[in-house]
Scaffold this active site. Structure first.
Site, PDB file in Angstrom:
ATOM      1  CE  LYS A   1       9.126  -2.899   3.466  1.00 21.17           C
ATOM      2  NZ  LYS A   1       8.638  -2.047   2.354  1.00 21.17           N
TER       3      LYS A   1
ATOM      4  NE  ARG B   1       4.807   0.321   7.720  1.00 22.34           N
ATOM      5  CZ  ARG B   1       4.777  -0.738   6.902  1.00 22.34           C
ATOM      6  NH1 ARG B   1       5.227  -1.902   7.304  1.00 22.34           N
ATOM      7  NH2 ARG B   1       4.305  -0.620   5.697  1.00 22.34           N
TER       8      ARG B   1
ATOM      9  NE  ARG C   1       2.741  -5.267  -3.126  1.00 20.43           N
ATOM     10  CZ  ARG C   1       3.292  -4.694  -2.050  1.00 20.43           C
ATOM     11  NH1 ARG C   1       4.516  -5.001  -1.694  1.00 20.43           N
ATOM     12  NH2 ARG C   1       2.624  -3.795  -1.382  1.00 20.43           N
TER      13      ARG C   1
ATOM     14  NE  ARG D   1      -0.547  -5.281   0.603  1.00 19.33           N
ATOM     15  CZ  ARG D   1       0.558  -4.749   1.106  1.00 19.33           C
ATOM     16  NH1 ARG D   1       1.697  -5.413   1.039  1.00 19.33           N
ATOM     17  NH2 ARG D   1       0.522  -3.578   1.680  1.00 19.33           N
TER      18      ARG D   1
ATOM     19  NE  ARG E   1       0.964   0.761   1.388  1.00 19.21           N
ATOM     20  CZ  ARG E   1       0.793  -0.125   0.394  1.00 19.21           C
ATOM     21  NH1 ARG E   1      -0.303  -0.090  -0.350  1.00 19.21           N
ATOM     22  NH2 ARG E   1       1.695  -1.031   0.157  1.00 19.21           N
TER      23      ARG E   1
END
Ligand code: ADP
Ligand code: ADP
Ligand code: ZN
Length: 228
Positions: free
Chosen positions: A13, A88, A127, A161, A172
């Site tokens: 995203k 969400r 990431r 992160r 998640r």
């Protein structure tokens, strides 16, 4: 163009939002990024959100709505926006609808970026992002052209992160399936949902999204809705 990108953590995203932003001159409104800023600033909201984010649970709807309220009225949203990571939950989707309809507005498209669960863990654990401009990278799938230098802005400072670890990703993902995926049939029933193959290469995903977006003249039509 009022666009919503929906998909599990690691679907791409943020990566796609970054590309679309430049193309359409509209901002990316990413509630995850906004929350991380609140946490970094040590605000009351940030303190309330930090532990929930570490667990991978959803921050409560009231806090999220307080954060997003007013954001879409800012000058940089005059041409629209890209929602990334919001809504969400069903309650957030309803609150967004109320917010938009009170401005005689609506989403033009909801793009679902579909990716199989088993690939998402490797996407997330590799990431990293540019601290200066927010561009996203990956240790294996998307390295900067010159090692250690951001392709977009030339900065040399990157960030990983705290919640991008395997354990949190799994929770998640479970939260996504339980609370966020039920929004898909909701938007499908309104005829604005398009699903793209998020397993494809980054550029191919962008192409699929661009092909699914209404043309600018369609968005400029009287009621702001796409012409089908
Ligand atoms: P999200 O915002 O949905 O959580 P990101 O855009 O941050 O996801 O992407 C997660 C990770 O996967 C990043 O490291 C990114 O570089 C990488 N990535 C994004 N899209 C693709 C793709 N189509 N193929 C391979 N890797 C991708
Ligand atoms: P990802 O890029 O992996 O999809 P985000 O950056 O969007 O993750 O979100 C990180 C965390 O911030 C989430 O796990 C959740 O705790 C919190 N969060 C972000 N957006 C929302 C939202 N709209 N509602 C509730 N919690 C949120
Ligand atoms: Zn950068």
């Amino acid at each position: 163009m009022k666009l919503l990108l929906l998909g599990p953590p690691g679907a791409g995203k943020g990566t796609q939002a970054h590309r679309l932003m430049a193309r359409y001159d509209i901002p990316q409104l990413a509630t995850g990024d906004m929350l991380r800023k609140e946490v970094a600033n040590g605000s009351e909201l940030g303190r309330a959100a930090a532990r929930i984010m570490e667990r991978g649970d959803l921050v409560c709807d009231d806090l999220i709505m307080a954060m997003i309220a007013g954001r879409i009225d800012r000058e940089d949203c005059r041409n629209g926006f890209i929602l990334d990571g919001f809504p969400r939950s069903a309650a957030q989707a309803e609150a967004l609808d109320t917010m938009l309809s009170s401005r005689s507005s609506d989403l033009d498209r909801v793009i679902e970026i579909g990716v199989d669960d088993d690939i998402l863990v490797s996407r997330i654990t590799g990431r990293f992002t540019c601290r200066a401009c927010g561009a996203g990278y990956h240790d294996v799938f998307c390295r900067p052209r010159e090692s250690g230098v951001c392709d977009f802005c030339g900065a040399r400072d990157f960030d990983r992160r705290a919640d991008d670890n395997e354990e949190t990703v799994r929770s998640r993902l479970a939260v996504y399936h339980r609370q966020t995926a039920p929004l898909l049939p909701y938007y499908a029933s309104r005829g604005i949902l398009v699903t793209v193959d998020g397993m494809a290469a980054i550029d191919k995903v962008t192409e699929q999204i661009l092909a699914a977006l209404p043309t600018p003249s369609a968005i400029d039509s009287d009621d702001g809705r796409p012409l089908e």
